[in-house]
Design an enzyme around this catalytic site. Structure first.
Site, mmCIF file in Angstrom:
data_model
loop_
_atom_site.group_PDB
_atom_site.id
_atom_site.type_symbol
_atom_site.label_atom_id
_atom_site.label_comp_id
_atom_site.label_asym_id
_atom_site.label_seq_id
_atom_site.Cartn_x
_atom_site.Cartn_y
_atom_site.Cartn_z
ATOM 1 N N ARG A 179 37.134 42.418 49.856
ATOM 2 C CA ARG A 179 37.586 42.068 48.506
ATOM 3 C C ARG A 179 38.177 40.660 48.473
ATOM 4 N NH1 ARG A 179 39.218 45.972 44.782
ATOM 5 N NH2 ARG A 179 41.198 44.916 44.414
ATOM 6 N N ARG A 183 37.456 30.912 52.085
ATOM 7 C CA ARG A 183 36.896 29.652 51.570
ATOM 8 C C ARG A 183 37.150 28.513 52.534
ATOM 9 N NH1 ARG A 183 39.981 30.546 46.783
ATOM 10 N NH2 ARG A 183 38.751 31.965 45.505
ATOM 11 N N ARG A 256 46.588 56.926 47.995
ATOM 12 C CA ARG A 256 47.736 56.146 48.412
ATOM 13 C C ARG A 256 48.542 55.859 47.152
ATOM 14 N NH1 ARG A 256 50.454 56.136 52.805
ATOM 15 N NH2 ARG A 256 51.290 54.079 53.292
ATOM 16 N N ARG A 287 54.875 43.802 49.135
ATOM 17 C CA ARG A 287 55.013 42.541 48.409
ATOM 18 C C ARG A 287 56.165 42.580 47.430
ATOM 19 N NH1 ARG A 287 49.266 42.852 44.988
ATOM 20 N NH2 ARG A 287 49.777 44.751 43.875
ATOM 21 N N GLU A 312 57.259 46.512 46.371
ATOM 22 C CA GLU A 312 56.275 47.593 46.423
ATOM 23 C C GLU A 312 56.290 48.258 47.803
ATOM 24 O OE1 GLU A 312 52.405 46.372 45.045
ATOM 25 O OE2 GLU A 312 53.223 45.643 43.150
ATOM 26 N N TYR A 360 37.515 52.536 43.838
ATOM 27 C CA TYR A 360 38.477 51.424 43.835
ATOM 28 C C TYR A 360 38.041 50.394 42.779
ATOM 29 C CZ TYR A 360 41.616 48.340 46.677
ATOM 30 O OH TYR A 360 42.609 47.543 47.161
ATOM 31 N N ASP A 362 38.336 47.581 39.813
ATOM 32 C CA ASP A 362 39.196 46.610 39.137
ATOM 33 C C ASP A 362 38.985 46.760 37.630
ATOM 34 O OD1 ASP A 362 40.594 45.392 41.157
ATOM 35 O OD2 ASP A 362 39.028 43.927 41.585
HETATM 36 P P1 FAD Z 1 44.514 54.825 35.082
HETATM 37 O O1 FAD Z 1 45.126 53.549 34.633
HETATM 38 O O2 FAD Z 1 45.070 55.502 36.272
HETATM 39 O O3 FAD Z 1 44.556 55.831 33.855
HETATM 40 C C1 FAD Z 1 44.371 57.215 33.978
HETATM 41 C C2 FAD Z 1 45.286 57.883 32.967
HETATM 42 O O4 FAD Z 1 45.000 59.289 32.925
HETATM 43 C C3 FAD Z 1 46.774 57.762 33.326
HETATM 44 O O5 FAD Z 1 47.482 57.209 32.244
HETATM 45 C C4 FAD Z 1 47.193 59.191 33.616
HETATM 46 O O6 FAD Z 1 48.522 59.471 33.229
HETATM 47 C C5 FAD Z 1 46.199 59.974 32.759
HETATM 48 N N1 FAD Z 1 46.005 61.359 33.218
HETATM 49 C C6 FAD Z 1 45.686 61.763 34.469
HETATM 50 N N2 FAD Z 1 45.629 63.109 34.517
HETATM 51 C C7 FAD Z 1 45.898 63.560 33.275
HETATM 52 C C8 FAD Z 1 46.024 64.843 32.703
HETATM 53 N N3 FAD Z 1 45.856 65.950 33.427
HETATM 54 N N4 FAD Z 1 46.335 64.963 31.389
HETATM 55 C C9 FAD Z 1 46.549 63.835 30.633
HETATM 56 N N5 FAD Z 1 46.471 62.594 31.139
HETATM 57 C C10 FAD Z 1 46.147 62.454 32.441
HETATM 58 N N6 FAD Z 1 42.794 45.667 38.685
HETATM 59 C C11 FAD Z 1 42.538 44.364 38.395
HETATM 60 O O7 FAD Z 1 41.478 44.065 37.817
HETATM 61 N N7 FAD Z 1 43.430 43.378 38.715
HETATM 62 C C12 FAD Z 1 44.602 43.646 39.339
HETATM 63 O O8 FAD Z 1 45.384 42.728 39.605
HETATM 64 C C13 FAD Z 1 44.913 45.013 39.660
HETATM 65 N N8 FAD Z 1 46.055 45.329 40.295
HETATM 66 C C14 FAD Z 1 46.330 46.638 40.582
HETATM 67 C C15 FAD Z 1 47.531 46.944 41.216
HETATM 68 C C16 FAD Z 1 47.833 48.274 41.516
HETATM 69 C C17 FAD Z 1 49.144 48.607 42.192
HETATM 70 C C18 FAD Z 1 46.908 49.300 41.191
HETATM 71 C C19 FAD Z 1 47.211 50.733 41.519
HETATM 72 C C20 FAD Z 1 45.716 48.990 40.565
HETATM 73 C C21 FAD Z 1 45.409 47.674 40.248
HETATM 74 N N9 FAD Z 1 44.221 47.333 39.589
HETATM 75 C C22 FAD Z 1 43.948 46.004 39.304
HETATM 76 C C23 FAD Z 1 43.248 48.364 39.178
HETATM 77 C C24 FAD Z 1 43.495 48.868 37.746
HETATM 78 O O9 FAD Z 1 44.774 49.445 37.680
HETATM 79 C C25 FAD Z 1 42.431 49.902 37.406
HETATM 80 O O10 FAD Z 1 41.150 49.312 37.404
HETATM 81 C C26 FAD Z 1 42.632 50.568 36.053
HETATM 82 O O11 FAD Z 1 43.963 50.914 35.815
HETATM 83 C C27 FAD Z 1 41.823 51.835 36.023
HETATM 84 O O12 FAD Z 1 41.940 52.439 34.764
HETATM 85 P P2 FAD Z 1 41.726 53.998 34.644
HETATM 86 O O13 FAD Z 1 41.723 54.283 33.177
HETATM 87 O O14 FAD Z 1 40.575 54.422 35.445
HETATM 88 O O15 FAD Z 1 42.968 54.655 35.392
HETATM 89 N N1 UDP Z 2 45.184 42.180 52.556
HETATM 90 C C1 UDP Z 2 45.780 41.738 53.716
HETATM 91 N N2 UDP Z 2 46.796 40.848 53.629
HETATM 92 C C2 UDP Z 2 47.247 40.359 52.451
HETATM 93 C C3 UDP Z 2 46.626 40.797 51.265
HETATM 94 C C4 UDP Z 2 45.602 41.718 51.352
HETATM 95 O O1 UDP Z 2 45.410 42.175 54.783
HETATM 96 O O2 UDP Z 2 48.180 39.543 52.444
HETATM 97 C C5 UDP Z 2 44.095 43.178 52.672
HETATM 98 C C6 UDP Z 2 44.608 44.624 52.579
HETATM 99 O O3 UDP Z 2 43.841 45.388 53.472
HETATM 100 C C7 UDP Z 2 44.273 45.005 51.167
HETATM 101 C C8 UDP Z 2 42.973 44.259 50.940
HETATM 102 O O4 UDP Z 2 43.147 43.024 51.648
HETATM 103 O O5 UDP Z 2 44.103 46.400 51.037
HETATM 104 C C9 UDP Z 2 42.637 43.998 49.508
HETATM 105 O O6 UDP Z 2 43.683 43.258 48.923
HETATM 106 P P1 UDP Z 2 43.893 43.213 47.381
HETATM 107 O O7 UDP Z 2 44.922 42.203 47.076
HETATM 108 O O8 UDP Z 2 42.565 43.130 46.726
HETATM 109 O O9 UDP Z 2 44.525 44.649 47.127
HETATM 110 P P2 UDP Z 2 44.823 45.467 45.796
HETATM 111 O O10 UDP Z 2 44.374 44.631 44.620
HETATM 112 O O11 UDP Z 2 44.021 46.686 45.948
HETATM 113 O O12 UDP Z 2 46.291 45.715 45.836
#
Ligand code: FAD
Ligand code: UDP
Length: 374
Positions: A179, A183, A256, A287, A312, A360, A362
């Site tokens: 991911r 560069r 996780r 982080r 986190e 996984y 985005d």
């Molecule tokens: P979710 O956002 O998980 O939505 C699912 C919803 O369903 C939740 O609100 C939950 O409460 C609800 N639900 C579940 N079960 C039930 C039930 N039984 N009844 C009623 N409601 C229910 N993507 C990026 O592009 N850029 C980023 O920088 C980025 N950073 C991230 C950082 C973290 C820590 C995490 C965890 C993810 C990150 N992502 C990022 C990914 C992004 O969060 C997801 O792509 C997106 O949230 C997925 O949307 P979703 O609707 O599938 O899931």
């Molecule tokens: N990663 C790492 N060191 C860093 C940042 C990321 O080794 O400082 C690795 C780690 O395995 C992570 C993966 O790169 O799970 C993807 O990172 P990303 O920032 O895309 O994670 P996410 O958006 O899922 O939090």
């Protein structure tokens, strides 16, 4: 006649985008969510005048113009560019791995020197793979060593990854590390996509825009009254956990999760960057996010006297906490494929998003996926 065309379980980006597109096509939707707020993991809370990403930092990035135009038609985005800093035992490095990082770690100044250094650094793993007759990296460790060599693997990848996933790198799939861009230019942009930013006013503006004039109910768990919810619509769009939908009949999938420790600090600028990764295994968090830096474009957030940070702490998922990351290792994928066979037989339930597809995703991929359904 049922009351709704679609019951959408989950108001995250998948559910909200689906509801928006269905409404545009004249469909009547009800969106329910078990959390107290809409937006799933994108939800923000305004604290001290700062939009705090309550479920982890979210930066929107995409190369898909259709997706970018779509989100910008709902809310304007700022020009935030993600450039995290890695802190390893108080040494600072630029991310993602680029000429700045290679200079900081080895003192090399040209792409040629950097490539030679990586070649030297990956010699051992290449020899080992050759001796074992292996052509492609079998796990994250081999993949990382092949890409950047042992120094960067040991300082910037191993500790961070093992904290984040709670598993040794040799047990994790190689794709996770792919991911990150690598560069041979002096460019600290974490993403290689053409478009990037954060919604002005925070992600609630995006979710609010998508769900405008659509009926929603929060604090409502589908499973608490499943029979009733199954009766209100012709079709269900389910974005919760796929294994829970089938009463864990084949067993529980693993996830996780993350515990966020939030602090309000009496300083205008704590760490000078939105994201600082702590890559040493001995620091228990992965982080620190300082939220105001996501928004300092066209408004001077350093005028705000205080700042909000989130540490986190990665943790294993258990009942009662939020499942964030599907663990796509061999064991879990085997289990998921059993559920997928049931999913494929459904005619009136559509499964979408990170939890329902155990994938996984985005944000831009989620929107693209919803587009493809319409
Ligand atoms: P979710 O956002 O998980 O939505 C699912 C919803 O369903 C939740 O609100 C939950 O409460 C609800 N639900 C579940 N079960 C039930 C039930 N039984 N009844 C009623 N409601 C229910 N993507 C990026 O592009 N850029 C980023 O920088 C980025 N950073 C991230 C950082 C973290 C820590 C995490 C965890 C993810 C990150 N992502 C990022 C990914 C992004 O969060 C997801 O792509 C997106 O949230 C997925 O949307 P979703 O609707 O599938 O899931
Ligand atoms: N990663 C790492 N060191 C860093 C940042 C990321 O080794 O400082 C690795 C780690 O395995 C992570 C993966 O790169 O799970 C993807 O990172 P990303 O920032 O895309 O994670 P996410 O958006 O899922 O939090």
């Amino acid at each position: 006649m049922k009351k709704y065309d679609y019951l959408i379980v989950g108001s995250g980006l998948f559910g909200a985008t689906f509801a928006y597109m269905a409404k545009q096509r004249g469909k009547k939707c009800l969106v329910i969510d078990k959390r107290r707020n809409l937006g799933g993991n994108l939800y923000c809370e305004n604290i001290e005048g700062i939009n705090v990403h309550k479920y982890g930092a979210h930066i929107f990035h995409t190369s898909n113009k259709k997706v970018w135009d779509f989100v910008n038609s709902i809310v304007e985005f700022n020009r935030y560019t993600n450039s995290p800093i890695a802190n390893f035992r108080d040494e600072l490095y630029s991310l993602p791995f680029n000429m700045n990082t290679f200079y900081q770690i080895w003192g090399v100044k040209t792409p040629k020197e950097a490539k030679e250094k990586i070649e030297e650094q990956r010699y051992d793993v290449l020899q080992k793979m050759k001796a074992e007759g292996v052509l492609a990296p079998r796990n994250l460790e081999e993949q990382a060593l092949l890409l950047v060599g042992k120094d960067i693997y040991n300082k910037l990848i191993k500790g961070y990854t093992e904290k984040q996933w709670g598993r040794p790198c040799v047990e994790l799939p190689a794709f996770i590390i792919k991911r990150l861009p690598i560069r041979f230019t002096f460019d600290n942009n974490y993403f290689s996509d053409r478009y990037q930013g954060v919604p002005i006013g925070g992600y609630n503006e995006l979710i609010g825009g998508l769900l405008k004039n659509i009926e929603t109910k929060v604090d409502t768990d589908f499973f608490v009254d499943r029979t009733y919810w199954e009766s209100v619509s012709d079709k269900i769009v389910f974005t919760g956990k796929v294994d829970e939908f089938y009463n864990y009949c084949f067993g529980k999938l693993e996830y996780r999760s993350v515990r966020f420790e939030e602090e309000i600090l009496n300083t205008a600028n704590y760490q000078g960057n939105a994201v600082v990764n702590f890559t040493d295994i001995d620091i228990p968090y992965t982080r620190i996010i300082e939220h105001k830096h996501f928004e300092n474009f066209g408004q001077d957030v350093y005028n705000i006297r205080n700042t909000v940070i989130s540490k986190e702490y990665p943790i294993e998922w258990k009942e009662g906490i939020e499942p964030f990351y599907p663990i796509n290792d061999e064991k879990n994928m085997k289990l998921y494929n059993l559920y997928k066979e049931l999913v494929d037989k459904e005619t009136s339930v559509l499964f979408g998003g990170r939890l329902a597809e155990y994938k996984y995703y985005d944000m831009h991929q989620i929107i693209d996926k919803v587009f493809s359904l319409f």
